[in-house]
Design a protein around this motif. Structure first.
Motif, PDB file in Angstrom:
ATOM      1  N   ALA A 179      36.342 -36.012 -57.675  1.00  0.00           N
ATOM      2  CA  ALA A 179      35.176 -35.115 -57.620  1.00  0.00           C
ATOM      3  C   ALA A 179      34.129 -35.663 -56.650  1.00  0.00           C
ATOM      4  CB  ALA A 179      34.560 -34.955 -59.006  1.00  0.00           C
ATOM      5  N   LYS A 180      33.307 -34.784 -56.153  1.00  0.00           N
ATOM      6  CA  LYS A 180      32.208 -35.219 -55.300  1.00  0.00           C
ATOM      7  C   LYS A 180      31.284 -36.157 -56.077  1.00  0.00           C
ATOM      8  CE  LYS A 180      31.827 -31.179 -52.235  1.00  0.00           C
ATOM      9  NZ  LYS A 180      30.908 -30.093 -51.758  1.00  0.00           N
ATOM     10  N   THR A 181      30.657 -37.084 -55.356  1.00  0.00           N
ATOM     11  CA  THR A 181      29.722 -38.008 -55.995  1.00  0.00           C
ATOM     12  C   THR A 181      28.556 -37.243 -56.605  1.00  0.00           C
ATOM     13  OG1 THR A 181      30.268 -39.775 -54.443  1.00  0.00           O
ATOM     14  CG2 THR A 181      28.168 -39.960 -55.625  1.00  0.00           C
ATOM     15  N   PRO A 182      28.243 -37.445 -57.902  1.00  0.00           N
ATOM     16  CA  PRO A 182      27.087 -36.780 -58.503  1.00  0.00           C
ATOM     17  C   PRO A 182      25.791 -37.164 -57.792  1.00  0.00           C
ATOM     18  CG  PRO A 182      28.513 -37.714 -60.197  1.00  0.00           C
ATOM     19  CD  PRO A 182      29.008 -38.242 -58.880  1.00  0.00           C
ATOM     20  N   ILE A 183      24.894 -36.229 -57.732  1.00  0.00           N
ATOM     21  CA  ILE A 183      23.601 -36.513 -57.112  1.00  0.00           C
ATOM     22  C   ILE A 183      22.484 -36.418 -58.161  1.00  0.00           C
ATOM     23  CG2 ILE A 183      24.273 -35.815 -54.787  1.00  0.00           C
ATOM     24  CD1 ILE A 183      22.842 -33.142 -55.284  1.00  0.00           C
ATOM     25  N   VAL A 184      21.520 -37.297 -58.015  1.00  0.00           N
ATOM     26  CA  VAL A 184      20.335 -37.320 -58.878  1.00  0.00           C
ATOM     27  C   VAL A 184      19.171 -36.806 -58.045  1.00  0.00           C
ATOM     28  CG1 VAL A 184      18.826 -38.729 -60.305  1.00  0.00           C
ATOM     29  CG2 VAL A 184      21.257 -39.302 -60.115  1.00  0.00           C
ATOM     30  N   ASN A 214      12.487 -24.384 -53.441  1.00  0.00           N
ATOM     31  CA  ASN A 214      13.714 -23.824 -52.916  1.00  0.00           C
ATOM     32  C   ASN A 214      14.792 -24.905 -52.993  1.00  0.00           C
ATOM     33  OD1 ASN A 214      15.372 -21.857 -51.900  1.00  0.00           O
ATOM     34  ND2 ASN A 214      14.713 -22.078 -49.769  1.00  0.00           N
ATOM     35  N   THR A 215      16.049 -24.485 -52.945  1.00  0.00           N
ATOM     36  CA  THR A 215      17.166 -25.433 -53.079  1.00  0.00           C
ATOM     37  C   THR A 215      17.829 -25.681 -51.729  1.00  0.00           C
ATOM     38  OG1 THR A 215      18.681 -23.617 -53.574  1.00  0.00           O
ATOM     39  CG2 THR A 215      17.642 -24.746 -55.448  1.00  0.00           C
ATOM     40  N   VAL A 216      18.535 -26.818 -51.645  1.00  0.00           N
ATOM     41  CA  VAL A 216      19.336 -27.151 -50.468  1.00  0.00           C
ATOM     42  C   VAL A 216      20.787 -26.820 -50.817  1.00  0.00           C
ATOM     43  CG1 VAL A 216      19.950 -28.947 -48.807  1.00  0.00           C
ATOM     44  CG2 VAL A 216      17.698 -28.986 -49.918  1.00  0.00           C
ATOM     45  N   GLU A 217      21.222 -25.632 -50.470  1.00  0.00           N
ATOM     46  CA  GLU A 217      22.496 -25.112 -50.980  1.00  0.00           C
ATOM     47  C   GLU A 217      23.695 -25.967 -50.579  1.00  0.00           C
ATOM     48  OE1 GLU A 217      23.363 -21.025 -50.612  1.00  0.00           O
ATOM     49  OE2 GLU A 217      21.362 -20.344 -51.207  1.00  0.00           O
ATOM     50  N   GLY A 218      23.798 -26.352 -49.311  1.00  0.00           N
ATOM     51  CA  GLY A 218      24.955 -27.118 -48.872  1.00  0.00           C
ATOM     52  C   GLY A 218      25.113 -28.428 -49.611  1.00  0.00           C
ATOM     53  N   LEU A 219      24.014 -29.033 -49.996  1.00  0.00           N
ATOM     54  CA  LEU A 219      24.051 -30.297 -50.723  1.00  0.00           C
ATOM     55  C   LEU A 219      24.545 -30.113 -52.151  1.00  0.00           C
ATOM     56  CD1 LEU A 219      23.233 -33.360 -50.838  1.00  0.00           C
ATOM     57  CD2 LEU A 219      20.960 -32.581 -51.553  1.00  0.00           C
ATOM     58  N   LEU A 220      24.210 -28.984 -52.755  1.00  0.00           N
ATOM     59  CA  LEU A 220      24.485 -28.758 -54.175  1.00  0.00           C
ATOM     60  C   LEU A 220      25.871 -28.177 -54.443  1.00  0.00           C
ATOM     61  CD1 LEU A 220      21.013 -27.165 -54.994  1.00  0.00           C
ATOM     62  CD2 LEU A 220      21.720 -29.486 -55.551  1.00  0.00           C
ATOM     63  N   GLN A 221      26.485 -27.607 -53.447  1.00  0.00           N
ATOM     64  CA  GLN A 221      27.740 -26.881 -53.635  1.00  0.00           C
ATOM     65  C   GLN A 221      28.819 -27.743 -54.282  1.00  0.00           C
ATOM     66  OE1 GLN A 221      28.050 -23.530 -52.729  1.00  0.00           O
ATOM     67  NE2 GLN A 221      29.972 -23.633 -53.881  1.00  0.00           N
ATOM     68  N   ASP A 222      29.358 -27.251 -55.394  1.00  0.00           N
ATOM     69  CA  ASP A 222      30.461 -27.910 -56.113  1.00  0.00           C
ATOM     70  C   ASP A 222      30.120 -29.343 -56.510  1.00  0.00           C
ATOM     71  OD1 ASP A 222      32.051 -25.623 -55.749  1.00  0.00           O
ATOM     72  OD2 ASP A 222      32.672 -26.319 -53.758  1.00  0.00           O
ATOM     73  N   ARG A 223      28.889 -29.567 -56.848  1.00  0.00           N
ATOM     74  CA  ARG A 223      28.426 -30.926 -57.135  1.00  0.00           C
ATOM     75  C   ARG A 223      27.902 -31.007 -58.580  1.00  0.00           C
ATOM     76  NH1 ARG A 223      28.557 -35.163 -53.245  1.00  0.00           N
ATOM     77  NH2 ARG A 223      27.716 -33.711 -51.704  1.00  0.00           N
ATOM     78  N   THR A 224      28.140 -32.165 -59.225  1.00  0.00           N
ATOM     79  CA  THR A 224      27.461 -32.474 -60.480  1.00  0.00           C
ATOM     80  C   THR A 224      26.035 -32.902 -60.148  1.00  0.00           C
ATOM     81  OG1 THR A 224      29.472 -33.129 -61.631  1.00  0.00           O
ATOM     82  CG2 THR A 224      27.404 -34.017 -62.473  1.00  0.00           C
ATOM     83  N   VAL A 225      25.073 -32.189 -60.698  1.00  0.00           N
ATOM     84  CA  VAL A 225      23.671 -32.417 -60.365  1.00  0.00           C
ATOM     85  C   VAL A 225      22.932 -32.895 -61.604  1.00  0.00           C
ATOM     86  CG1 VAL A 225      21.537 -31.382 -59.523  1.00  0.00           C
ATOM     87  CG2 VAL A 225      23.730 -30.659 -58.566  1.00  0.00           C
ATOM     88  N   SER A 267      22.933 -21.921 -56.507  1.00  0.00           N
ATOM     89  CA  SER A 267      23.179 -22.587 -55.233  1.00  0.00           C
ATOM     90  C   SER A 267      24.504 -23.338 -55.214  1.00  0.00           C
ATOM     91  CB  SER A 267      22.032 -23.567 -54.927  1.00  0.00           C
ATOM     92  OG  SER A 267      20.823 -22.865 -54.750  1.00  0.00           O
ATOM     93  N   GLY A 268      25.296 -23.195 -56.285  1.00  0.00           N
ATOM     94  CA  GLY A 268      26.663 -23.714 -56.252  1.00  0.00           C
ATOM     95  C   GLY A 268      26.913 -24.985 -57.035  1.00  0.00           C
ATOM     96  N   ALA A 269      25.935 -25.509 -57.771  1.00  0.00           N
ATOM     97  CA  ALA A 269      26.155 -26.723 -58.568  1.00  0.00           C
ATOM     98  C   ALA A 269      27.248 -26.473 -59.600  1.00  0.00           C
ATOM     99  CB  ALA A 269      24.863 -27.142 -59.252  1.00  0.00           C
ATOM    100  N   SER A 270      28.181 -27.405 -59.697  1.00  0.00           N
ATOM    101  CA  SER A 270      29.276 -27.237 -60.660  1.00  0.00           C
ATOM    102  C   SER A 270      28.808 -27.503 -62.092  1.00  0.00           C
ATOM    103  CB  SER A 270      30.437 -28.157 -60.293  1.00  0.00           C
ATOM    104  OG  SER A 270      30.027 -29.521 -60.323  1.00  0.00           O
ATOM    105  N   SER A 271      27.865 -28.400 -62.242  1.00  0.00           N
ATOM    106  CA  SER A 271      27.247 -28.637 -63.552  1.00  0.00           C
ATOM    107  C   SER A 271      25.837 -29.171 -63.329  1.00  0.00           C
ATOM    108  CB  SER A 271      28.067 -29.626 -64.395  1.00  0.00           C
ATOM    109  OG  SER A 271      28.101 -30.901 -63.773  1.00  0.00           O
ATOM    110  N   VAL A 272      24.954 -28.880 -64.277  1.00  0.00           N
ATOM    111  CA  VAL A 272      23.559 -29.297 -64.176  1.00  0.00           C
ATOM    112  C   VAL A 272      23.181 -30.038 -65.449  1.00  0.00           C
ATOM    113  CG1 VAL A 272      21.165 -28.562 -63.875  1.00  0.00           C
ATOM    114  CG2 VAL A 272      22.999 -27.306 -62.724  1.00  0.00           C
TER     115      VAL A 272
END
Length: 509
Positions: A306-311, A369-380, A403-408
């Protein structure tokens, strides 16, 4: 976030062009109040030689209220003055008469006042004055201090002011201006911060200028040096003799029956991270809050592919706590990195500053506003300093999912807010607080629409604050989290309760 901020105060003495210094100080303190702003200075009338206090105040931000340079050249003259940014906690935000500083003239001369806080015995004092026939010009509790001063039986003006301050209770950081003094006051509990600064060389002719401010970031703006905090219960009298003697000022003490209880929410949310309050930098404390939260509720683990989760923080007040959280999670071996997934529009004020729920929700839509490309398919993992009503948080979570986050996953760097404040913050009532509308954190999370929700525990918050500020052994007020009020309060008090008696068309000076 729906807690409403309180006020920012600034004063300076023995400084040529005092009003301009106050203007810049108020600009640095704009985050503490955005409803109105005002400055009053002390000078002498060019025709009569009598002491006068010119004042300018109006609704709006500092930059809007003081947009005419002629104000500083022709009107707000003098080498001493005080200023105020207001968010109303007692007295309507729509009543012009409530805009501070308040200025009066009585038998002992001119007196101006700027107040941050709430007086817990305001209702009792106002009733007593009303029964004696006192006429009120405002619906703010701050005016009561002026009446107490005017009706004091003491002979000297300074003693009248001190006499008045001995009769008020609750939360009050004050700057008062007389024709001869700048007076800085902090209530015995020390609820609200207030600091002393110095501008210039103490050895110069006439001595340095001295200033007081709600936060030390105001000193940085004008190039002043932080000297110390005004102590809880201290009345510091700044005069020309003390300025000439290197800052040797008279100080008086207000007795207390309750001990020191500094507002812990100042560290959590209100103060700027570049300010030093209660003896420690806010940035340092907030990072420790994030560290403690990471130890209690780290980022969720994800599959290796999976993509690295972002904080990400809810900007701006959660930025430094999020840095502490992300770094500590990484130290513990959790795969994650800090990112800026939410972008804030800085031309929109703090959402809770706008009175009224409908206006607040409109500002939330404009603010982020969100940064969509960063959030796409990402655990946030999104971190905020607090949740009060939950309006902002719920909207932001929907934005992240859209914006595409896989989980929040939502993390909060303080405990659930369960009680209103009566010491200078305009909280919603107890029933409106989100934490009181559900039986568990899990239910709150379901309503918000997150995959998981975690708050910092009360114990973790204390560890963070005392760990970062180990030199300060004095107590903190956490009543908004615990319901343990350190000073007795009127639980049914309302900030607009005196408005039926308000002078409806009172004009600002």
């Amino acid at each position: 976030m729906s807690v409403k901020d309180h006020c920012g105060i600034f004063g300076i003495f023995n400084a040529p062009d005092a009003a301009r210094h106050i203007y810049y100080g108020l600009h640095a303190l704009q985050h503490r109040g955005q409803e109105s702003s005002g400055i009053v200075t002390s000078t002498t009338d060019s025709d009569t030689g009598a002491p006068v206090m010119p004042v300018h105040r109006d609704f709006g931000l500092v930059l809007d209220v003081f947009d005419d340079p002629k104000l500083f050249d022709d009107h707000l003259i003098g080498d001493a003055g005080i200023g105020h940014n207001r968010y109303s906690t007692t007295g309507s935000s729509q009543n012009r008469a409530n805009i501070q500083p308040l200025v009066v003239h009585h038998r002992k001369g001119n007196l101006a006042l700027a107040h941050n806080g709430n007086l817990s015995n305001a209702r009792e004092l106002r009733k007593s004055f009303s029964e004696r026939g006192t006429l009120f010009q405002t619906t703010s509790d701050s005016e009561l201090i002026l009446h107490l001063t005017a009706q004091s039986r003491r002979q000297k003006h300074l003693n009248q002011v001190i006499d008045a301050l001995m009769q008020v209770e609750g939360a009050f950081s004050l700057v008062l201006l007389t024709d001869e003094h700048l007076i800085a006051v902090r209530d015995p509990n020390g609820f609200r911060p207030l600091a002393l600064g110095r501008l210039g060389d103490p050895d110069q002719a006439g001595g340095a200028a001295y200033c007081v401010a709600s936060e030390t970031c105001a000193f940085d703006m004008i190039g002043a040096e932080f000297v110390r905090d005004i102590r809880p219960g201290e009345i510091l009298v700044i005069d020309r003799e003390g300025c000439a003697n290197g800052g040797d000022f008279q100080s008086y003490e207000i007795p207390t029956n309750f001990g020191v209880s500094q507002c812990i929410f100042e560290y959590v949310y209100f103060s700027r991270p570049d300010s030093k309050i209660f003896g420690e930098m806010v940035d340092k404390v907030r990072r420790r809050l994030g560290v403690e939260l990471a130890r209690e509720a780290p980022v969720p683990e994800v599959d290796d592919d999976a993509k690295t989760p972002i904080v990400i923080p809810v900007p701006d007040s959660a930025n430094t706590a999020t840095l502490g959280y992300a770094n500590e999670c990484a130290e513990q071996g959790y795969r994650c990195r800090f990112e800026l997934g939410l972008i804030r529009n800085h031309y929109v004020g703090r959402t809770f500053i706008a009175p009224g729920q409908d206006r607040r929700e409109m500002k939330v839509r404009c603010k982020f506003n969100t940064v969509e490309g960063l959030l796409q398919d990402r655990t946030v993992i999104v971190l905020d300093d607090s949740i009060v009503r939950g309006t902002t948080a719920r909207h932001l979570i929907k934005m992240l999912r859209d914006s595409g986050a896989s989980s929040v996953h939502f993390r909060v760097s303080c405990p659930p807010v369960t009680h209103p404040c009566f010491y200078g913050m305009d909280f919603p009532n107890k029933e409106e607080l989100l934490a009181n509308q559900f039986d568990s954190v899990e239910e709150i999370g379901e309503w918000l629409g997150v995959d998981s929700l975690a708050y910092l525990s009360a114990e973790g918050m204390k560890r963070a604050v005392y760990g970062a500020n180990s030199n300060n052994t004095q107590g903190y007020c956490a009543a908004c989290f615990t319901g343990n009020y350190p000073v007795p309060v009127n639980m049914d008090a309302s900030k607009d309760e005196n408005e039926m008696w308000a002078p409806a068309t009172a004009e600002a000076a």
